[in-house]
Every structure is written in C-alpha cells, then in structure tokens.
Design a protein around this motif. Sequence first.
Motif: not given
Length: 500
Positions: A389-393
């Motif tokens: 999710e951080v990568a997507y953020f």
Amino acid sequence: MPSAESTPTSVHESYPVHPTKDDEVSRSGSEFLGGPLGRRALLGTSWWTPVRVIALVAIGMFALGLVQKAPCYNGGWFFGASSQYTHACYSDIPHLYQGRGFADGLVPYFDKLPGDMQYLEYPVLTGVFMEVAAWLTPGSGSIQHQEQWYWMVNAGMLMVCAAIIVVCVSRTHARRPWDGLLVALAPAFALTATINWDLLAVALTASAMLMWARGRSLAFGVLLGLATAAKLYPVFLLWPLFVLCWRAGRWRDFGKALGGAAVSWLVVNLPVMYFAFDGWSKFYTFSQERGVDFGSFWLILAQHSTDPFSRETVNILATLLVLLCFAGIAVLALTAPRRPRFAQLAFLIVAAFILTNKVYSPQYVLWLVPLAVLARPKWRDFLIWQACEVAYFLGIWLYLAYTTSGNAHKGLPTDGYQWAIGLHLLGTAYLCAMVLRDILMPERDVVRRAGDDDPSGGVLDGAEDVFVLGPAAHPPRHAAHFDGPQVEWGNDRGADGRSL
C-alpha cells in the motif's frame, strides 16, 4: 444441526495474549524496546495500560503524517501544479474548502456550486463534518491562510477519529489489546489519514464493531447506520452478519442491528433528502457517472485496450463481480468447517468491493486497516500488505507528477504506475488469501489458536450452529487423533462458566 468440529488449539484462558510471545515479527521488533515480555513482568499495575499506550502511539504517528504534509502546507497546495505530487503530500481538504463553496459560506446540498460539480458529492454526515470544520475556520485573511486553517482544523478532528479507531480495535478483542498497535503503527494509515474525510466513517465503523463484540446489537446498528451516512462501504458489513446470524440462528439480534442501522441512517438523511433532494442525491449519481479511475484493474485494462469498455458496461460488470463475491462469501460462511469470525468476513467483504471497484483512491486503505487487524492480527502478513500500500501511495503521486509536469516528465510513467496498481491488488489479495486459509483451516487462525472462538462476534461467540451446508453439516463421527487439549465450540462451558 450439529455444531462444527472441535479445533485443536489451546484451552481458553482469561489472561491477555501478548504478541511478543506468539508472533515472531513482534518478538524481533520488541528488541528495540527492551525485548519480549518476561514471565516476571508486572501487568495491570501501571497507568500505562495497553490501550493508553496504543492511543498515544497512534497520535504520535498521526502527527508524523502531518509533518509529511508540511511541504504542501507551506506552498505545494498553492504554487505549482506538480509540487504536491512530487512531495507526495496531496490532500483534498484545502482544495475543496473553496472548490465546494465553504469559503463563500454556501450550505452543502442546498446551495448550487459554480462549475461542473453543482452540489457537494459526499454523503450527508461527511458534509456535516466538513461544514463544522468550516465554521471553526477563521474567515479573515487570504484564501491561502483560510485553506491552511481549514486543513489544520480538519486534521485535529480527524486525529480524534484516529484515536477512537485504535481504542475500539484494542478493546474489541478483549484478550488481545496489543493488536491495536498494528493500526497505530500502520504506515499507510499515517500517510493517508488527512487526504480526505474517510476516518470519520472508519471511526464509526470501528465503534460499531466494538458494540457488536460487547453484545449490544442495537448500538451496533445505530453506529453502522451513522457510518453509512458518512461513507457507503460500512453497509456491506450487514451481509456477512446476516449470513453468520443465519448459521447461528440469531435472527433477533440481526433484526435489532438492521433496524438500528436503518433508523439512524434515515434520521441523518431524510431531512436533506426531503428539502434538497438534488443535492442529497449527488453522491449517488456521481458514483454512477464516474468513469474508470485511478487504482483499479479497470484502468489497466482501459490503458491497454484500443476499444475500452464504456462507463455503463464497467458499472454493470463491476456490480456483477462484487455480487459474485458477496455470494461466494455467503457460501463460505455456511459451509466452512467452523463458523468464520465476524471480523474475517467483514474484512473480506470490504476487500472484495475495493478489488472490484472502478476506482481506488489511496485513502481507501483506511477502510481496511482496522478490519485487517481484527481479521488476521499477524505482523508479518500485515506488514507485507502495508508495504504494497505504501508503494501504491508513492506510485499514484509520482504518476500524477509525471502527467502534470509537461515535457519535463518528472515522475512515474504509465507502465510504472500500472505496476504500482498491481502491487496494491496483489497485496490486498494476499491478505485475503491468508484470511481465507484461516477460515478453511481454523487451527491456523492466530485468534482461535489462543483459545478464543469469535471475540468480535458478540452473541455469535460460542453459539451453536442451526443451519450449515456441505461437509460441515455432517462432521465425522470420530475426529482424527491429535495431542493436546481441545476447545469445544458451542455451548460447552469451562470451569469459569464462559463459553469455550
């Protein structure tokens, strides 16, 4: 109907479960704070209870999230189209202060807005939240000064919501208060908390889950109805609850929950619906009229197709997909060898909606964080999902930086952004797979392995089955031999009188 098979696990005890004793990642991480809990630790003798510690940690992480937005607060929101994206500090809140008429004193839903968006496109309770923040914002000074104030006022109100969330999660599983630390330390939670107003609905949903765990069905329904008046997704929790109550024969409690949800939702919505129907309905028509957007697999399909699906076709297909998932969850709940925990199905139902929806805004991860912690409080799996999710953020902001930087092309191109979407989808699917495995193999469930049945299940906790389908309806006459004590699921009682 016969109750489900016994599951090999430890005998239920009344003492709390400490993650540093049964979770390898938690045990390793605790070395920074002095190591795992020892057998001579003095518990319950200090003001620093788990819930208070976790609440303070959550507030600290929330404050770090505010610091992360500092480059935008000091200029990125106001100067340069791509600066707020390159610094990954974008927020809807300051932009919508003027864009949705709050700066001009317009009344949401009643007053038309200039431009293409004629009315506020948020549910009523979220609109009330936004309006209250506008009342607390000084109306003097430059528009930049007012927008900065508006964001700070909203941030303060959202911080209260964040504290409510971690407290409710910590108390929902009474013997596992430290699981709330997963919510407090979730990096995606801190990064996305002030992008939009989703924390209001998440706080109400977490409060509703706590009420259901305490056996207060009507209070659960009232809070869930209020949460649905702030965001649509909480209403989906009624479906797994319906199926679980069907399996356990708890119709009265489900009826109270459904009635409370309907009444509280109507109390909030009916006045606006009656006096300003066009403004009230904008949220629902906007959701239908919105095309394929960021974060969804539909966007990847559209970007790779010379003849992409029309908006109407995507609406139909997305609806069919999510209904298929709902049906699958119902079948799972009625055929699983042991009745699934409420939190497990609640997580799966919301994750199914997110995975099949035509848009995934980065703050939608907030919907899943508390449910994921209650469904599978395992640090390794939770952190794997959070990394995705951080990568997507980061991916979505770098992609927007690329598309708004003109010929400079600063940021992440389309192909790179599609990989970021893929990581988000894979991470969420991975966590869903782990929850599914726990349901089909209850002995792998870390909550039940500690001796509990369904601590977030309220009246479902320890209840017998009355309606089961498939092999679960006909358990084997002789269970396989295994060493160690068993926890019988049903109305069997331990020495302390509690359901085992």
